[in-house]
Design a protein around this motif. Structure first.
Motif: not given
Length: 270
Positions: A258-263
């Motif tokens: 999500i966006g530049h995050h790895r969730v």
């Protein structure tokens, strides 16, 4: 005597030849002047003035470009501040009621009447507090309960291929699951905590986590970010990456970006 006359004649002939040569040169110059009149020659002073004007314009353009280049970082800071303010306002809007009545005095009088009626009927203090408190957030906003601690079994670990299992042990994998539950619990606390209970540096992360928690993929689930992985059992090294691969294969976690995050989402037993 005759020799002097011969010398004088030679000098005269030489002088006449020189005059004839000079006359021929003057004639050539006259012809050249007629071929290229003065009006057809460009005024060099005008050309010089035009070049100086172009140089001034070029310097002006360079100065303007330099000013615009220096203003770009300031504009980026303003944009970032505006986006942060937008996220804060969106988060604050969750706590605001969806409808504001026009006549607040009428509502205050109604509340007084209700309070007096409740006191007459001896409904208890708890009922009065419920009426005076603001509306509670939806259940999924308040919290998601405790993160799932779905440990793996020895049979599940043995069922993996040798190249996937590697040197992992049951204790290492289950300790990593405990760490992941701790990360998810910390994020859930940041999501549900009010701003006045959070430090300024935590508030920025809380806004990001709330945006992620509202997405369809993550909504209602416990999760943590790859940046949250800091041990003690789970780290972003080769062993940690192998553990994440094993847990994803065994259905303990799922991953999304999500966006530049790895969730990383913690899954519950079916």
């Amino acid at each position: 005597m005759e020799a002097k006359k011969a010398a004088a004649g030679t000098s005269l002939e030489s002088l006449m030849s020189s005059f004839n040569t000079r006359i021929a040169e003057l004639q050539d110059l006259v012809i050249a002047r007629n071929m290229y009149p003065a009006t057809s020659i460009t005024d060099l002073s005008a050309v010089d003035a035009a070049l100086k004007g172009m140089e001034l314009q070029l310097h002006s353009i360079k100065d303007r470009l330099r000013d615009e280049t220096l203003a770009i970082p300031k504009a980026k800071k303003i944009i970032d501040a505006s986006l942060r303010q937008q996220r804060k306002l969106q988060s604050m809007s969750v706590y605001a009621p969806s409808y504001f009545p026009e006549r607040t005095t009428t509502i205050l009088e109604t509340n007084r009447c209700l309070t007096s009626e409740f006191s007459k009927q001896d409904l208890g203090v708890g009922s009065l507090k419920l009426e005076e408190e603001p509306a509670a957030l939806p259940k999924e906003k308040k919290g998601r309960g405790s993160p799932p601690l779905w440990h793996i079994t020895a049979n599940e670990l043995d069922s993996l291929s040798s190249y996937m299992r590697g040197r992992l042990t049951l204790e290492k994998v289950n300790a990593a699951i405990n760490d992941m539950a701790t990360y998810a619990e910390a994020n859930a606390h940041l999501i549900s905590a009010p701003k006045k209970k959070l430090a300024e540096n935590h508030w920025e992360k809380a806004l990001e986590l709330r945006d992620i928690a509202m997405t369809d993929t993550v909504k209602g689930k416990h999760f943590f970010l790859e940046n949250d992985i800091k041990g003690p059992a789970l780290k972003l090294d080769n062993t940690g990456k192998a553990i994440l691969t094993v847990l994803r294969h065994l259905g303990r976690i799922s991953e999304t970006r999500i966006g530049h995050h790895r969730v990383i989402i913690l899954l519950k037993p079916q």
